[in-house]
Design an enzyme around this catalytic site. Structure first.
Site, short mmCIF file in Angstrom:
data_model
loop_
_atom_site.label_atom_id
_atom_site.label_comp_id
_atom_site.label_asym_id
_atom_site.label_seq_id
_atom_site.Cartn_x
_atom_site.Cartn_y
_atom_site.Cartn_z
N ASP A 213 0.76 -0.90 -0.20
CA ASP A 213 -0.15 -0.22 -0.21
C ASP A 213 0.73 1.94 -0.53
OD1 ASP A 213 -2.24 2.04 0.41
OD2 ASP A 213 -2.72 1.35 2.63
N PHE A 214 1.49 1.51 -1.09
CA PHE A 214 2.06 2.71 -1.20
C PHE A 214 1.29 4.17 -2.01
CE2 PHE A 214 6.31 2.14 0.38
CZ PHE A 214 6.70 -0.10 0.16
N GLU A 215 0.66 4.99 -1.93
CA GLU A 215 0.20 6.28 -1.57
C GLU A 215 0.70 7.29 -2.26
OE1 GLU A 215 -3.45 6.62 0.72
OE2 GLU A 215 -3.37 4.38 1.01
N PHE A 216 0.82 8.99 -2.71
CA PHE A 216 1.30 9.50 -2.76
C PHE A 216 2.92 8.92 -3.67
CE2 PHE A 216 -1.91 10.42 0.34
CZ PHE A 216 -2.52 11.19 -0.19
#
Length: 433
Positions: A213-216
């Site tokens: 879960d890697f956001e931005f």
């Protein structure tokens, strides 16, 4: 199954009499514990038992299930109050099946924090195939930021639910760090060290898969992110583990914005075993009051997603929360309060509000005046909005649903899944390679 929208003057008893069901069934299926009165406009799920059985001395959950050709998981899905105690008592009446019961296979995934309360997790466990424990972070030298996750893992394993290790770029301060993620994606030495630490930790703790879960993600790291997911999936698959990646809610490949540009749907879909498409947060902490996951926008995201990724490896994200905005809304100033879906009903009851339903977003909402005189607007999820979302899952032929998150009660949601679906537990492949 019947969805009953409460009219003024109705009571739980009058509704139970109308449909020939027990008040206890209505209370448990809708999470009405402690609610002094039901709310005008509130939607209730009404499940009408077809076959019931009265427990006698010597009966167990297993023996009753065997008697009627059910798995113990199917039995618990239809009897959530039994799932809370994991036992049956002579004299109890249990449900074997419902009128118009269906058993459509589906995979249900949900995120949880390690400190989740056992009684809350137990409401979802009968239908939960896999649970993502949120979250492990990474340091700049390739070590993992540890979690005190043993209790959560044990609760999942005891319910025959697969524990999934969640990896994020969240620092000790609790924020997504794009620069830290960039270091991980572009430094193969650190990347391999992180993967080795993941495999070691998963083996020690009993995890069965990894959720990335890697956001931005920085736009210029888009390809490097794909290569990281691909490298991780190849290494973990060799070790017997699966890999899921979470995707921002895009509606086109050219969508601009820091949340979207670093996520290449097609390439990430090919790199991972499965994906979870986060179709929520249209209404969010700093937005104007609106639905968190309006059905028209969810459809737009799915239409794009299935054009790039196999529908069979896709979970649709579903929000298990709502927001309470203080009015008037001022952009950049107003900050909505995060609330649970059952909490929303309590707020409406406490403030004598009537619940409305927005047909375009297919979402319930209401306004109320607080004791301090301030006006508020609340948007949340109920059985109507959840049913519409699952109809999209069926329409698009998706693998299943993924909940953010399991930290709040939402009984009618789990009751609906237990009625309509046969939620898959380990033993049926959870992830497609």
């Amino acid at each position: 199954m019947i969805i009953h929208v409460v009219e003024q003057g109705e009571t739980i008893q009058s509704i139970a009499n109308e449909y020939g069901v027990s008040t206890q069934r209505i209370i448990s299926d809708n999470g009405l514990y402690g609610l002094n009165n039901i709310v005008t406009g509130q939607a209730l799920i009404i499940l009408q038992p077809d076959t019931v059985y009265t427990v006698v001395q010597g009966d167990t959950i297993y023996s009753i299930s065997q008697k009627y050709g059910l798995t113990t998981n199917q039995f618990l899905q239809r009897n959530p109050t039994v799932a809370q105690t994991n036992s049956v008592v002579p004299g109890d009446t249990v449900t074997i099946n419902f009128i118009d019961q269906t058993n459509i296979p589906i995979n249900i995934y949900g995120f949880l924090y390690p400190n989740i309360k056992e009684n809350i997790l137990k409401t979802s466990l009968p239908v939960l195939g896999s649970g993502g424990v949120f979250s492990y972070g990474v340091t700049q030298d390739g070590n993992l930021i540890e979690l005190n996750d043993a209790a959560a893992i044990n609760m999942l394993l005891e319910a025959n639910t697969s524990p999934i290790m969640v990896l994020t770029s969240i620092t000790e301060k609790g924020n997504f760090d794009s620069n830290l993620a960039s270091l991980l994606f572009n430094n193969i030495e650190i990347q391999n060290k992180v993967i080795e630490n993941i495999i070691k930790t998963m083996g020690q703790k009993g995890y069965t898969g990894l959720d990335i879960d890697f956001e931005f993600v920085n736009a210029n790291d888009k390809d490097a992110f794909v290569n990281f997911v691909k490298n991780t999936r190849l290494r973990l698959n060799q070790a017997g583990y699966s890999v899921n990646v979470d995707l921002a809610p895009k509606t086109s490949s050219t969508q601009s914005g820091t949340l979207y540009e670093g996520h290449d749907y097609k390439a990430l879909g090919e790199a991972a075993n499965t994906v979870l498409v986060m179709t929520y947060e249209w209404g969010y902490t700093y937005s104007a009051p609106m639905a968190v996951a309006p059905i028209n926008q969810v459809r737009r995201v799915l239409e794009y997603a299935v054009s790039e990724i196999s529908h069979q490896k896709m979970y649709m994200g579903i929000p298990n929360y709502g927001y309470d905005w203080k009015l008037p809304y001022e952009k950049g100033i107003t900050k909505a309060r995060l609330i649970g879906n059952e909490e929303a009903i309590s707020i409406a009851a406490e403030n004598n509000a009537s619940i409305e339903f927005d047909d375009k977003s297919h979402t319930p909402y209401f306004t109320y005046r607080a004791t301090d005189g301030s006006e508020h607007e609340v948007w949340f999820e109920d059985i109507r909005s959840i049913k519409a979302k699952f109809e999209l899952i069926e329409e698009f032929g998706l693998k299943g649903a993924g909940y953010w998150n399991l930290m709040r009660n939402f009984n009618q949601n789990w009751a609906y899944i237990g009625y309509r679906y046969n939620s898959q537990k380990p033993g049926t492949p959870l992830l497609t390679i």
